[in-house]
Motif scaffolding. Structure first.
Motif, short mmCIF file in Angstrom:
data_model
loop_
_atom_site.label_atom_id
_atom_site.label_comp_id
_atom_site.label_asym_id
_atom_site.label_seq_id
_atom_site.Cartn_x
_atom_site.Cartn_y
_atom_site.Cartn_z
N LYS A 25 0.82 -1.21 0.00
CA LYS A 25 0.00 0.00 0.00
C LYS A 25 0.86 1.26 0.00
O LYS A 25 0.56 2.23 -0.68
N ILE A 26 1.95 1.26 0.77
CA ILE A 26 2.85 2.43 0.81
C ILE A 26 3.45 2.65 -0.59
O ILE A 26 3.48 3.78 -1.08
N LEU A 27 3.94 1.58 -1.21
CA LEU A 27 4.51 1.71 -2.55
C LEU A 27 3.46 2.15 -3.56
O LEU A 27 3.74 2.92 -4.47
N GLU A 28 2.24 1.66 -3.38
CA GLU A 28 1.15 2.03 -4.27
C GLU A 28 0.85 3.53 -4.18
O GLU A 28 0.63 4.21 -5.17
N ILE A 29 0.90 4.07 -2.96
CA ILE A 29 0.58 5.48 -2.73
C ILE A 29 1.76 6.39 -3.08
O ILE A 29 1.62 7.38 -3.80
N LEU A 30 2.95 6.05 -2.57
CA LEU A 30 4.11 6.92 -2.73
C LEU A 30 4.96 6.60 -3.96
O LEU A 30 5.73 7.44 -4.41
N GLY A 31 4.86 5.39 -4.44
CA GLY A 31 5.71 4.96 -5.54
C GLY A 31 7.04 4.46 -5.01
O GLY A 31 7.39 4.66 -3.85
N ASP A 32 7.81 3.82 -5.87
CA ASP A 32 9.11 3.28 -5.50
C ASP A 32 10.14 4.41 -5.56
O ASP A 32 10.39 4.98 -6.63
N PRO A 33 10.77 4.75 -4.41
CA PRO A 33 11.73 5.87 -4.41
C PRO A 33 12.97 5.60 -5.26
O PRO A 33 13.66 6.53 -5.65
N ASP A 34 13.25 4.34 -5.57
CA ASP A 34 14.42 4.00 -6.37
C ASP A 34 14.10 3.87 -7.86
O ASP A 34 14.99 3.62 -8.67
N SER A 35 12.85 4.05 -8.19
CA SER A 35 12.43 3.91 -9.58
C SER A 35 13.16 4.92 -10.46
O SER A 35 13.24 6.10 -10.15
N GLY A 36 13.73 4.44 -11.55
CA GLY A 36 14.41 5.30 -12.49
C GLY A 36 15.89 5.53 -12.18
O GLY A 36 16.61 6.10 -12.99
N LEU A 37 16.34 5.12 -11.01
CA LEU A 37 17.75 5.30 -10.66
C LEU A 37 18.58 4.19 -11.28
O LEU A 37 18.10 3.08 -11.49
N GLU A 38 19.84 4.49 -11.57
CA GLU A 38 20.74 3.49 -12.13
C GLU A 38 21.90 3.25 -11.18
O GLU A 38 22.30 4.13 -10.43
N LEU A 39 22.42 2.02 -11.22
CA LEU A 39 23.58 1.68 -10.39
C LEU A 39 24.84 2.25 -11.01
O LEU A 39 25.02 2.21 -12.23
N ARG A 40 25.72 2.77 -10.17
CA ARG A 40 27.00 3.30 -10.65
C ARG A 40 27.88 2.14 -11.09
O ARG A 40 27.82 1.04 -10.54
N ASP A 41 28.75 2.42 -12.08
CA ASP A 41 29.66 1.38 -12.59
C ASP A 41 30.56 0.83 -11.49
O ASP A 41 30.81 -0.37 -11.43
N LYS A 42 31.04 1.71 -10.59
CA LYS A 42 31.90 1.27 -9.48
C LYS A 42 31.16 0.28 -8.60
O LYS A 42 31.70 -0.75 -8.20
N PHE A 43 29.89 0.55 -8.31
CA PHE A 43 29.09 -0.35 -7.48
C PHE A 43 28.88 -1.68 -8.20
O PHE A 43 28.98 -2.75 -7.59
N LYS A 44 28.60 -1.63 -9.49
CA LYS A 44 28.40 -2.85 -10.27
C LYS A 44 29.65 -3.73 -10.23
O LYS A 44 29.55 -4.95 -10.07
N ARG A 45 30.83 -3.10 -10.38
CA ARG A 45 32.09 -3.86 -10.33
C ARG A 45 32.29 -4.52 -8.98
O ARG A 45 32.64 -5.69 -8.88
N LYS A 46 32.06 -3.75 -7.92
CA LYS A 46 32.24 -4.30 -6.57
C LYS A 46 31.25 -5.44 -6.31
O LYS A 46 31.59 -6.45 -5.70
N LEU A 47 30.03 -5.27 -6.77
CA LEU A 47 29.02 -6.32 -6.59
C LEU A 47 29.42 -7.59 -7.34
O LEU A 47 29.33 -8.69 -6.81
N LYS A 48 29.90 -7.42 -8.56
CA LYS A 48 30.33 -8.57 -9.36
C LYS A 48 31.49 -9.30 -8.66
O LYS A 48 31.50 -10.52 -8.58
N GLU A 49 32.48 -8.52 -8.15
CA GLU A 49 33.61 -9.13 -7.43
C GLU A 49 33.11 -9.90 -6.21
O GLU A 49 33.58 -11.00 -5.92
N ARG A 50 32.18 -9.32 -5.49
CA ARG A 50 31.66 -9.95 -4.27
C ARG A 50 30.94 -11.25 -4.60
O ARG A 50 31.05 -12.24 -3.88
#
Length: 70
Positions: A25-50
């Motif tokens: 219900k909260i997401l339905e009313i307020l929407g997803d706060p992360d919607s439309g955001l993209e992951l930074r390349d540095k974060f993607k690399r670290k995640l892949k390494e992990r």
């Protein structure tokens, strides 16, 4: 299956079902706060390494023994 189809009243909901319903219900009313955001390349690399080098999980009891606090 929706919660509405499973339960007829709130008193029939489990805590997990109620939390899920509130979150939905909260997401339905307020929407997803992360919607439309993209992951930074540095974060993607670290995640892949992990993901390539998963960490070893040590049970709490074993860690206490290693620290001499058993």
């Amino acid at each position: 299956m929706s919660l509405r189809a499973q339960h007829s009243t709130i008193k029939d909901l489990s805590v997990d079902d109620l939390e899920c319903l509130i979150e939905h219900k909260i997401l339905e009313i307020l929407g997803d706060p992360d919607s439309g955001l993209e992951l930074r390349d540095k974060f993607k690399r670290k995640l892949k390494e992990r993901m390539e080098k998963p960490s070893k999980m040590i049970p709490h009891e074993e860690m206490l023994k290693k620290l001499g606090q058993d």
